[in-house]
Design an enzyme around this catalytic site. Sequence first.
Site, short mmCIF file in Angstrom:
data_model
loop_
_atom_site.label_atom_id
_atom_site.label_comp_id
_atom_site.label_asym_id
_atom_site.label_seq_id
_atom_site.Cartn_x
_atom_site.Cartn_y
_atom_site.Cartn_z
N SER A 119 -5.09 11.21 -5.70
CA SER A 119 -3.79 11.64 -5.17
C SER A 119 -3.65 13.15 -5.19
O SER A 119 -4.19 13.83 -6.07
CB SER A 119 -2.71 11.03 -6.06
OG SER A 119 -1.46 11.59 -5.78
N TYR A 143 1.84 10.30 -13.83
CA TYR A 143 1.08 9.58 -12.81
C TYR A 143 -0.08 10.45 -12.30
O TYR A 143 -1.23 10.01 -12.25
CB TYR A 143 2.01 9.20 -11.64
CG TYR A 143 1.27 8.85 -10.38
CD1 TYR A 143 0.63 7.62 -10.26
CD2 TYR A 143 1.17 9.76 -9.33
CE1 TYR A 143 -0.09 7.31 -9.12
CE2 TYR A 143 0.46 9.45 -8.19
CZ TYR A 143 -0.17 8.24 -8.09
OH TYR A 143 -0.89 7.94 -6.96
N LYS A 147 -4.42 10.00 -12.59
CA LYS A 147 -5.42 10.09 -11.51
C LYS A 147 -6.49 11.13 -11.85
O LYS A 147 -7.67 10.93 -11.60
CB LYS A 147 -4.73 10.42 -10.18
CG LYS A 147 -3.83 9.30 -9.66
CD LYS A 147 -4.65 8.13 -9.12
CE LYS A 147 -3.81 6.96 -8.68
NZ LYS A 147 -4.57 5.84 -8.14
C1 WQD Z 1 8.86 12.76 0.30
C2 WQD Z 1 10.00 13.76 0.52
C3 WQD Z 1 11.57 13.87 -1.30
C4 WQD Z 1 13.07 9.82 -0.96
C5 WQD Z 1 4.96 10.80 -3.74
C6 WQD Z 1 4.33 10.88 -5.08
C7 WQD Z 1 2.98 11.47 -4.95
C8 WQD Z 1 2.13 10.75 -3.92
C9 WQD Z 1 2.84 10.64 -2.63
C10 WQD Z 1 0.78 8.86 -4.53
C11 WQD Z 1 10.33 14.56 -0.73
C12 WQD Z 1 12.23 13.34 -0.04
C13 WQD Z 1 12.36 10.99 -0.74
C14 WQD Z 1 14.47 9.81 -0.69
C15 WQD Z 1 14.35 12.11 0.00
N1 WQD Z 1 1.88 9.39 -4.30
N2 WQD Z 1 12.99 12.11 -0.27
N3 WQD Z 1 15.04 10.95 -0.21
O1 WQD Z 1 7.40 12.72 -3.80
O2 WQD Z 1 6.21 13.81 -1.82
O3 WQD Z 1 5.09 12.11 -3.17
O4 WQD Z 1 4.13 10.06 -2.85
O5 WQD Z 1 -0.22 9.38 -4.87
O6 WQD Z 1 2.39 11.44 -6.18
O7 WQD Z 1 5.15 11.65 -5.95
O8 WQD Z 1 6.88 11.40 -1.67
O9 WQD Z 1 8.06 9.83 -0.21
O10 WQD Z 1 8.93 10.19 -2.56
O11 WQD Z 1 9.16 12.03 -0.88
O12 WQD Z 1 14.93 13.09 0.43
O13 WQD Z 1 15.16 8.81 -0.89
O14 WQD Z 1 11.18 13.02 0.83
O15 WQD Z 1 12.43 14.75 -1.96
O16 WQD Z 1 10.66 15.84 -0.30
P1 WQD Z 1 6.48 12.62 -2.67
P2 WQD Z 1 8.28 10.77 -1.36
#
Ligand code: WQD
Length: 325
Positions: A119, A143, A147
Amino acid sequence: MKKLTILITGGAGYIGSHIVHDLVELGHNTIVFDNLSTGLKQNLHPDSKFIEGDILNKNELQKAFAEKVDIVFHFAALKAAGDSMIHPSKFAEGNITGSLNLMIKMIENNIKYIVFSSSAAVYGNPQYLPIDEDHPKDPTNYYGYTKLAIEENLMWFSKLHGINYAALRYFNATGYDIRGRITGQEKDTTNLSPLVMEVASAMREQLQVFGDDYDTDDGTCIRDYIHVNDLSDAHLKAMDYLLNENKNLVVNLGTSKGSSVLEVIDEAEKAIGKNINYKIVGRRAGDPAHLVASYEKAKDLLGWEAKHSDLKTIFESMKKVYFNS
Ligand code: WQD
């Protein structure tokens, strides 16, 4: 092409199931090993063998090696980064202990090759962009640390036991199979694009946008969204690389193109033809403003680059799962 026997842990899950379908269509013999904690039977390919079991249970795991396995794809893991900060022991066991069990079983059964789901979370806050594979590894959540710890163990097992591994560092995995082969919605998701689809399909009333005061053009966070079919393609190429080159491989899988949360919502609205009800709320702890991958290494070594990762294709592909259309 040689027909291979491939063991896929977490093969009923969101990313794993897409790759299983591609492997079966290529004519390989696939064995899915999944405890169905988040995976779905509905996502299994009818021509794939299925063993219900947990990587924490060594006896169950041994059953997965009843046939001579050529290569392991290891997807089984817990992945909610926020939850890992509240329940680290669960992640230590499920991710680190589980992966070590699997690697030890590989050694006992004389299996040499493994493709591992790593990741972008191994990097932590970006010190420069786009993030390449040499970027410092300083995860901001447990997390991401799990990894990294698994990657380090793969490196040691490679040195000491002669295994060859590919660690594929996904950025923001998204979308569903563009041919509609996978129909099961991810349960209890915390990721942006499925939450957008849940609001669009009236499963959820409103989307919360976590902060609009970041140092980006529209104030919302920028991420590198990568379509799951592109991820699958990279796995197939990584498998060929391992078998042909006999070298380890650590690569980012992303597009180098960032999209803000508001751009994601806008593109979803266009693709779905509906307004998404959203509200700007406070920042979510631990969210970096801007994360994008350099994928030059994957391009050079694997000849891989994303083909389906534009937001239009991503949301078109998700419509099939959320609206059955
Ligand atoms: C994307 C963007 C949020 C939800 C995660 C894991 C990371 C990796 C990929 C696996 C961010 C914004 C989100 C919501 C929002 N996983 N958001 N409202 O955090 O970039 O990465 O997935 O390996 O380790 O942390 O992905 O989809 O949660 O968020 O505004 O209800 O959307 O702030 O900017 P993230 P995400």
